[in-house]
Design a protein around this motif. Structure first.
Motif, PDB file in Angstrom:
ATOM      1  N   ILE A 136     -11.947  24.656  46.940  1.00 44.95           N
ATOM      2  CA  ILE A 136     -11.823  24.357  48.368  1.00 44.95           C
ATOM      3  C   ILE A 136     -10.839  23.223  48.591  1.00 44.95           C
ATOM      4  O   ILE A 136     -10.028  23.244  49.531  1.00 44.95           O
ATOM      5  N   GLU A 137     -10.889  22.238  47.734  1.00 43.26           N
ATOM      6  CA  GLU A 137      -9.964  21.110  47.823  1.00 43.26           C
ATOM      7  C   GLU A 137      -8.515  21.592  47.766  1.00 43.26           C
ATOM      8  O   GLU A 137      -7.650  21.143  48.538  1.00 43.26           O
ATOM      9  N   ARG A 138      -8.246  22.514  46.854  1.00 43.06           N
ATOM     10  CA  ARG A 138      -6.876  22.992  46.653  1.00 43.06           C
ATOM     11  C   ARG A 138      -6.442  23.966  47.741  1.00 43.06           C
ATOM     12  O   ARG A 138      -5.313  23.876  48.246  1.00 43.06           O
ATOM     13  N   MET A 139      -7.315  24.890  48.130  1.00 44.50           N
ATOM     14  CA  MET A 139      -6.900  25.982  49.006  1.00 44.50           C
ATOM     15  C   MET A 139      -7.160  25.725  50.484  1.00 44.50           C
ATOM     16  O   MET A 139      -6.496  26.303  51.337  1.00 44.50           O
ATOM     17  N   ILE A 140      -8.114  24.856  50.793  1.00 45.99           N
ATOM     18  CA  ILE A 140      -8.418  24.559  52.197  1.00 45.99           C
ATOM     19  C   ILE A 140      -7.893  23.178  52.582  1.00 45.99           C
ATOM     20  O   ILE A 140      -7.211  23.018  53.592  1.00 45.99           O
ATOM     21  N   CYS A 141      -8.204  22.186  51.759  1.00 44.60           N
ATOM     22  CA  CYS A 141      -7.769  20.824  52.055  1.00 44.60           C
ATOM     23  C   CYS A 141      -6.309  20.586  51.662  1.00 44.60           C
ATOM     24  O   CYS A 141      -5.720  19.573  52.049  1.00 44.60           O
ATOM     25  N   ARG A 142      -5.750  21.487  50.862  1.00 38.95           N
ATOM     26  CA  ARG A 142      -4.341  21.444  50.460  1.00 38.95           C
ATOM     27  C   ARG A 142      -4.008  20.175  49.672  1.00 38.95           C
ATOM     28  O   ARG A 142      -2.971  19.554  49.867  1.00 38.95           O
ATOM     29  N   ARG A 143      -4.910  19.808  48.790  1.00 39.82           N
ATOM     30  CA  ARG A 143      -4.649  18.700  47.886  1.00 39.82           C
ATOM     31  C   ARG A 143      -4.965  19.149  46.468  1.00 39.82           C
ATOM     32  O   ARG A 143      -5.887  19.931  46.261  1.00 39.82           O
ATOM     33  N   SER A 144      -4.201  18.674  45.516  1.00 42.85           N
ATOM     34  CA  SER A 144      -4.491  18.972  44.116  1.00 42.85           C
ATOM     35  C   SER A 144      -4.547  17.653  43.363  1.00 42.85           C
ATOM     36  O   SER A 144      -3.714  16.777  43.569  1.00 42.85           O
ATOM     37  N   ARG A 145      -5.526  17.538  42.511  1.00 43.29           N
ATOM     38  CA  ARG A 145      -5.704  16.284  41.780  1.00 43.29           C
ATOM     39  C   ARG A 145      -5.036  16.357  40.415  1.00 43.29           C
ATOM     40  O   ARG A 145      -4.838  17.432  39.856  1.00 43.29           O
ATOM     41  N   THR A 146      -4.739  15.194  39.874  1.00 46.60           N
ATOM     42  CA  THR A 146      -4.190  15.091  38.526  1.00 46.60           C
ATOM     43  C   THR A 146      -5.080  14.146  37.725  1.00 46.60           C
ATOM     44  O   THR A 146      -5.900  13.414  38.287  1.00 46.60           O
ATOM     45  N   CYS A 147      -4.903  14.167  36.423  1.00 45.55           N
ATOM     46  CA  CYS A 147      -5.613  13.238  35.541  1.00 45.55           C
ATOM     47  C   CYS A 147      -7.123  13.388  35.650  1.00 45.55           C
ATOM     48  O   CYS A 147      -7.867  12.417  35.521  1.00 45.55           O
ATOM     49  N   ASP A 148      -7.587  14.596  35.889  1.00 43.85           N
ATOM     50  CA  ASP A 148      -9.020  14.821  36.075  1.00 43.85           C
ATOM     51  C   ASP A 148      -9.674  15.120  34.732  1.00 43.85           C
ATOM     52  O   ASP A 148      -9.007  15.379  33.730  1.00 43.85           O
ATOM     53  N   ILE A 149     -10.980  15.091  34.707  1.00 40.01           N
ATOM     54  CA  ILE A 149     -11.752  15.428  33.520  1.00 40.01           C
ATOM     55  C   ILE A 149     -12.710  16.552  33.882  1.00 40.01           C
ATOM     56  O   ILE A 149     -13.274  16.573  34.984  1.00 40.01           O
ATOM     57  N   ALA A 150     -12.874  17.506  32.998  1.00 39.05           N
ATOM     58  CA  ALA A 150     -13.774  18.632  33.251  1.00 39.05           C
ATOM     59  C   ALA A 150     -15.220  18.133  33.335  1.00 39.05           C
ATOM     60  O   ALA A 150     -15.635  17.253  32.574  1.00 39.05           O
ATOM     61  N   GLY A 151     -15.985  18.727  34.238  1.00 43.22           N
ATOM     62  CA  GLY A 151     -17.347  18.280  34.461  1.00 43.22           C
ATOM     63  C   GLY A 151     -18.225  18.333  33.226  1.00 43.22           C
ATOM     64  O   GLY A 151     -19.060  17.443  33.000  1.00 43.22           O
ATOM     65  N   HIS A 152     -18.048  19.369  32.390  1.00 40.99           N
ATOM     66  CA  HIS A 152     -18.921  19.504  31.231  1.00 40.99           C
ATOM     67  C   HIS A 152     -18.643  18.433  30.178  1.00 40.99           C
ATOM     68  O   HIS A 152     -19.459  18.228  29.264  1.00 40.99           O
ATOM     69  N   MET A 153     -17.512  17.723  30.287  1.00 37.87           N
ATOM     70  CA  MET A 153     -17.179  16.684  29.325  1.00 37.87           C
ATOM     71  C   MET A 153     -17.730  15.318  29.716  1.00 37.87           C
ATOM     72  O   MET A 153     -17.700  14.372  28.914  1.00 37.87           O
ATOM     73  N   ILE A 154     -18.228  15.201  30.938  1.00 41.42           N
ATOM     74  CA  ILE A 154     -18.598  13.881  31.450  1.00 41.42           C
ATOM     75  C   ILE A 154     -19.780  13.250  30.705  1.00 41.42           C
ATOM     76  O   ILE A 154     -19.713  12.063  30.351  1.00 41.42           O
ATOM     77  N   PRO A 155     -20.869  13.967  30.425  1.00 42.77           N
ATOM     78  CA  PRO A 155     -21.964  13.313  29.678  1.00 42.77           C
ATOM     79  C   PRO A 155     -21.511  12.761  28.333  1.00 42.77           C
ATOM     80  O   PRO A 155     -21.860  11.632  27.963  1.00 42.77           O
ATOM     81  N   GLY A 156     -20.726  13.526  27.598  1.00 49.63           N
ATOM     82  CA  GLY A 156     -20.230  13.055  26.310  1.00 49.63           C
ATOM     83  C   GLY A 156     -19.294  11.868  26.452  1.00 49.63           C
ATOM     84  O   GLY A 156     -19.288  10.964  25.607  1.00 49.63           O
ATOM     85  N   ALA A 157     -18.484  11.876  27.519  1.00 46.01           N
ATOM     86  CA  ALA A 157     -17.556  10.763  27.750  1.00 46.01           C
ATOM     87  C   ALA A 157     -18.326   9.469  27.997  1.00 46.01           C
ATOM     88  O   ALA A 157     -17.930   8.398  27.508  1.00 46.01           O
ATOM     89  N   TYR A 158     -19.424   9.567  28.735  1.00 44.95           N
ATOM     90  CA  TYR A 158     -20.211   8.355  29.002  1.00 44.95           C
ATOM     91  C   TYR A 158     -20.867   7.841  27.725  1.00 44.95           C
ATOM     92  O   TYR A 158     -20.853   6.640  27.443  1.00 44.95           O
ATOM     93  N   ASP A 159     -21.442   8.737  26.936  1.00 43.81           N
ATOM     94  CA  ASP A 159     -22.083   8.305  25.700  1.00 43.81           C
ATOM     95  C   ASP A 159     -21.061   7.647  24.774  1.00 43.81           C
ATOM     96  O   ASP A 159     -21.346   6.628  24.131  1.00 43.81           O
ATOM     97  N   HIS A 160     -19.851   8.205  24.721  1.00 44.92           N
ATOM     98  CA  HIS A 160     -18.790   7.619  23.897  1.00 44.92           C
ATOM     99  C   HIS A 160     -18.424   6.226  24.403  1.00 44.92           C
ATOM    100  O   HIS A 160     -18.207   5.292  23.613  1.00 44.92           O
ATOM    101  N   TYR A 161     -18.378   6.063  25.713  1.00 55.17           N
ATOM    102  CA  TYR A 161     -18.073   4.755  26.295  1.00 55.17           C
ATOM    103  C   TYR A 161     -19.145   3.723  25.928  1.00 55.17           C
ATOM    104  O   TYR A 161     -18.843   2.593  25.536  1.00 55.17           O
ATOM    105  N   VAL A 162     -20.413   4.126  26.049  1.00 54.21           N
ATOM    106  CA  VAL A 162     -21.502   3.204  25.731  1.00 54.21           C
ATOM    107  C   VAL A 162     -21.468   2.805  24.256  1.00 54.21           C
ATOM    108  O   VAL A 162     -21.698   1.649  23.893  1.00 54.21           O
ATOM    109  N   GLN A 163     -21.165   3.764  23.392  1.00 50.87           N
ATOM    110  CA  GLN A 163     -21.176   3.499  21.954  1.00 50.87           C
ATOM    111  C   GLN A 163     -19.970   2.682  21.495  1.00 50.87           C
ATOM    112  O   GLN A 163     -20.086   1.880  20.565  1.00 50.87           O
ATOM    113  N   THR A 164     -18.807   2.884  22.117  1.00 49.35           N
ATOM    114  CA  THR A 164     -17.580   2.278  21.604  1.00 49.35           C
ATOM    115  C   THR A 164     -16.932   1.269  22.539  1.00 49.35           C
ATOM    116  O   THR A 164     -16.120   0.450  22.096  1.00 49.35           O
ATOM    117  N   GLY A 165     -17.231   1.348  23.832  1.00 50.53           N
ATOM    118  CA  GLY A 165     -16.560   0.481  24.792  1.00 50.53           C
ATOM    119  C   GLY A 165     -15.180   0.949  25.182  1.00 50.53           C
ATOM    120  O   GLY A 165     -14.511   0.297  25.992  1.00 50.53           O
TER     121      GLY A 165
END
Length: 285
Positions: free
Chosen positions: A228-257
């Protein structure tokens, strides 16, 4: 007939061990040096809008501390404030104050008595939440506030700060929040016994996903937020992260900083909030 001396020399040679011809040995292949696996900060994390953690400030409340990143939505959506104001003025002319349509409730609550909400969690229902994104108006401009738990122990403090932002609100705006975000908040609220101190308010809940499906299901390939963002709101984002990667990204941040992926997660949440409010206003008519 061969000369006898020649015959004897030939027989002697026949009895000697003949050495194999010298063969130049093949050079031994040297295995390439493979560095140990490591995460490399992608170049795009150096961009301006990814310096979000550096902009954060530590917030203290009765449940501890956490980080809060506050930024004007105009940094992500330059024309957003003017669009929302013009659209709201247009909708006010046709509002039915007697209607019980949730979209009418949103129009009446906008701008000062609505709150947009988007969570980032460590998984499905029952898991911890570590980021509560809030969109609300402050000083006549749309503000994005990212309430971030720097470790698992700060979750209760994040929820406590959310309670402060829900006070005085009348309408909650989410994307699939009736099925996920609000039940998740309620579950974690009870886990930390926050309901004994301040019960969650009973807000009118404007879940944009359901209205988006009714409006666009026949014209869009799907009704995912970014579609909807791309086709209705006419905006496209860059530098995004896939939703399924977010839990692992947080755990990595907590473990390593290491902050590279966490910057992407914060950016992801902030843009989701901007698109949420944009869609809510487009669908309110």
């Amino acid at each position: 007939m061969l000369d006898e001396s020649l015959r004897q020399r030939l027989e002697a040679l026949n009895r000697e061990r003949i050495s194999a011809p010298a063969v130049r040995p093949r050079p031994t292949a040297v295995a390439p040096q493979v560095p140990k696996s490591r995460r490399i900060d992608p170049p795009h994390t150096k961009q301006k809008h990814h310096a979000l953690l550096e902009r954060g400030e530590v917030v203290s409340n009765p449940r501890g501390t956490h980080l809060m990143v506050s930024l004007p939505a105009s940094e992500l959506w330059p024309d957003g404030d003017s669009f929302l104001q013009a659209r709201h003025e247009q909708l006010l002319q046709s509002i039915d104050f007697e209607s019980d349509d949730i979209r009418q409730s949103f129009i009446q609550a906008f701008p000062s008595r609505f709150v947009g909400l988007d969570l980032e969690t460590c998984g499905l229902s029952g898991s911890a939440l570590f980021l509560v994104g809030v969109a609300r108006f402050h000083d006549d401009r749309l503000l994005v506030e990212l309430l971030f738990a720097r470790n698992y122990a700060e979750e209760a403090s994040v929820l406590c700060s959310l309670s402060e932002r829900l006070a005085g609100a009348e309408t909650l705006v989410t994307f699939n929040g009736k099925s996920f975000d609000w039940p998740m908040v309620s579950d974690r609220w009870r886990r930390y016994l926050l309901d004994r101190e301040a019960p969650l308010p009973d807000l009118a809940h404007y879940d944009v996903l359901h209205h988006a499906r009714r409006r666009w299901r026949d014209t869009l390939p799907d009704c995912k937020l970014q579609t909807i963002e791309r086709m209705i709101c006419r905006r496209s984002r860059t530098c995004d992260i896939a939703g399924h990667m977010i839990p692992g990204a947080y755990d990595h941040y907590v473990q390593t900083g290491q902050t590279a992926e966490m910057e992407q997660v914060l950016y992801h949440n902030a843009v989701d909030l901007v698109t949420l409010v944009d869609m809510a206003m487009r669908l309110a008519g």
